[in-house]
Design an enzyme around this catalytic site. Structure first.
Site, PDB file in Angstrom:
ATOM      1  N   CYS A 137       0.785  -1.262   0.070  1.00  0.00           N
ATOM      2  CA  CYS A 137       0.044   0.132   0.076  1.00  0.00           C
ATOM      3  C   CYS A 137       0.759   1.377   0.076  1.00  0.00           C
ATOM      4  CB  CYS A 137      -1.136   0.086   1.142  1.00  0.00           C
ATOM      5  SG  CYS A 137      -2.569  -0.388   1.001  1.00  0.00           S
ATOM      6  N   ILE A 178      11.475   0.713   6.892  1.00  0.00           N
ATOM      7  CA  ILE A 178      11.907  -0.371   7.520  1.00  0.00           C
ATOM      8  C   ILE A 178      13.126  -0.371   8.492  1.00  0.00           C
ATOM      9  CG2 ILE A 178      10.883  -1.968   5.874  1.00  0.00           C
ATOM     10  CD1 ILE A 178      13.733  -2.271   4.667  1.00  0.00           C
ATOM     11  N   ASP A 191      -6.440   2.771  10.238  1.00  0.00           N
ATOM     12  CA  ASP A 191      -7.137   1.722   9.579  1.00  0.00           C
ATOM     13  C   ASP A 191      -8.541   1.723   9.466  1.00  0.00           C
ATOM     14  OD1 ASP A 191      -4.707   0.706   8.495  1.00  0.00           O
ATOM     15  OD2 ASP A 191      -4.912  -1.126   9.345  1.00  0.00           O
ATOM     16  N   VAL A 226      -0.797   8.586  12.597  1.00  0.00           N
ATOM     17  CA  VAL A 226      -0.041   7.536  12.501  1.00  0.00           C
ATOM     18  C   VAL A 226       0.713   7.433  11.391  1.00  0.00           C
ATOM     19  CG1 VAL A 226      -0.007   4.924  12.655  1.00  0.00           C
ATOM     20  CG2 VAL A 226      -1.496   6.325  14.166  1.00  0.00           C
TER      21      VAL A 226
END
EC number: 2.5.1.7
Length: 415
Positions: free
Chosen positions: A116, A123, A304, A326
């Site tokens: 997405c 990372i 989400d 977020v």
């Protein structure tokens, strides 16, 4: 291949919907099965494209997988340390195999992740964690490579409570010498589910679900059977669908504690939510109130669920402010909702939504998974017909969304 949803204004949703296993739980758990020396059996596996990708990925390492009716059997015999670009590019969660492969073989080579398009989602927290445990990291030619003769337990502080980093470090640390402590760890229910699964296999993990997780290294992990937790975001999405349409829906297979923040916000809108033996009953009301929302790591309001709540706020009475803390770049659904007549102003990480009388159907596109869900919800209440393109995003995270909605009386089909 049918690539779009056609949604028409629907009556109030009524009936019962059963929530599927959690995508964000099953992906790390499948990755964690690579750590086992025996057969692993997982139940309530959702039938999703992302899950298929993760199964293909662990097969690439030598795992034998048998998926039948939501039950996944995995036997592991790792033959390779490399995860190629063709598989990893399809979703970011592929990177979760790095921790297990590094722990098991002392060497892992994983392509940089795709998935997405939501902001940076770096990372680097994963890699810092691996380095703290004693791994040498090299990055080049689109791959990340980690090597370690032996991993050693350490205290690791995460700059941000990243779910993926917490999971990856937790898996990497299961065989490390001594004790690893992850501070400022993510507290999401999916972390607890992963820790429970690892502990069933013989790991020694304490504190999952709090901000400090302690992992004492063990020599090996055995097989285990585990049922994945229900998907709290799918549950939240159907709760909003019931509320927006003024419906009366029983949500089955939901862990109430996992959706407390969504219950709180919907209740503030005036929606009636009650716990019943079978699950949660959601009764919508006419003229529900606008509410303000700030997304936060769990147990705060989930990022989400932000897009779905924004869809609901487009026709609420009053003005609401939604602050996204977020992820950056997570207002891609706004321009599509505006095409349907929504009154939304964006300033940085804040969106101001002034409720309008009604939305009108339009041709729109899903830019990511939750944006797609939000547009489906908006289509249920919009006058006329809404066509949503690029619904492959929705299929990445919702099991047969249109069939579940149709069973509740929604007018939606694939085209």
């Amino acid at each position: 291949m049918k690539t779009k949803f056609v949604v028409e204004k629907s009556p109030p949703l009524k009936g019962t919907v059963k929530i599927s296993g959690a995508k964000n739980s099953v992906l790390p758990i499948i990755a964690a099965s690579l750590l086992s020396s025996d057969e692993v059996i997982l139940e309530d596996i959702p039938s999703l494209e992302d899950v298929n990708v993760m199964i293909e990925l662990i097969k690439n390492f030598g795992a034998l997988c048998e998926l039948d009716n939501g039950k996944l059997k995995i036997k592991v015999d790792i033959k390779d340390v490399e995860a190629p670009y063709e598989l990893v590019k399809k979703m970011r969660a592929s990177f979760l195999v790095m921790g297990p492969i590094l722990a098991k073989l002392g060497h892992a080579k994983i392509s940089m992740p795709g998935g997405c398009a939501i902001g940076a989602r770096p990372i680097d927290l994963h890699l810092k964690g691996f380095q703290s445990l004693g791994a040498d990291i090299t990055i080049g030619h689109g791959y990340v490579e980690a090597r370690a003769k032996k991993l050693t337990g350490k205290k690791i502080y995460l700059d941000f409570p990243s779910v993926g980093a917490t999971e990856n470090i937790m898996m990497a640390a299961v065989f490390a010498d001594g004790v690893t402590v992850i501070e400022n760890a993510a507290e999401e229910p999916e972390i607890v589910d992963l820790a429970n699964f690892l502990n069933k296999m013989g790991a020694n993990i304490k504190g999952a679900g709090t901000d400090t997780i302690r992992i004492e290294g063990v020599k090996e992990l055995k097989g285990a059977e585990h049922t994945v937790i229900p998907d709290r975001i799918e549950a939240g999405t159907f709760m909003v669908a019931a509320a927006m349409t003024g419906g009366n829906v029983l949500i089955e297979n939901v862990i109430v504690d996992h959706v407390r923040s969504v219950i709180a916000k919907l209740t503030e809108c005036g929606v009636k939510i009650t716990e019943e033996k079978g699950g949660l009953r959601v009764k919508g009301v006419k003229n529900y109130k606008a509410v303000d929302i700030k997304t936060l790591p769990y147990p705060g309001f989930p990022t989400d669920m932000q897009a779905q709540m924004m869809a609901m706020m487009t026709v609420a009475k009053g003005t609401s402010v939604i602050i996204e803390t977020v992820f950056e770049n997570r207002f891609m659904h706004v321009s599509e909702l505006k095409r349907m007549g929504a009154n939304i102003k964006i300033e940085g990480r804040s969106a101001m939504i002034t409720g309008v009388d009604h939305l009108t159907g339009a041709e729109v596109k899903a830019t990511d998974l939750r944006a797609g869900a939000a547009l489906v919800l908006a289509g249920l209440i919009a006058e006329g017909r809404t066509e949503i393109n690029d619904i492959y995003h929705v299929d990445r995270g919702y099991v047969k969304m249109e069939e579940k909605l149709r069973a509740l009386g929604a007018k939606i089909y694939r085209k």
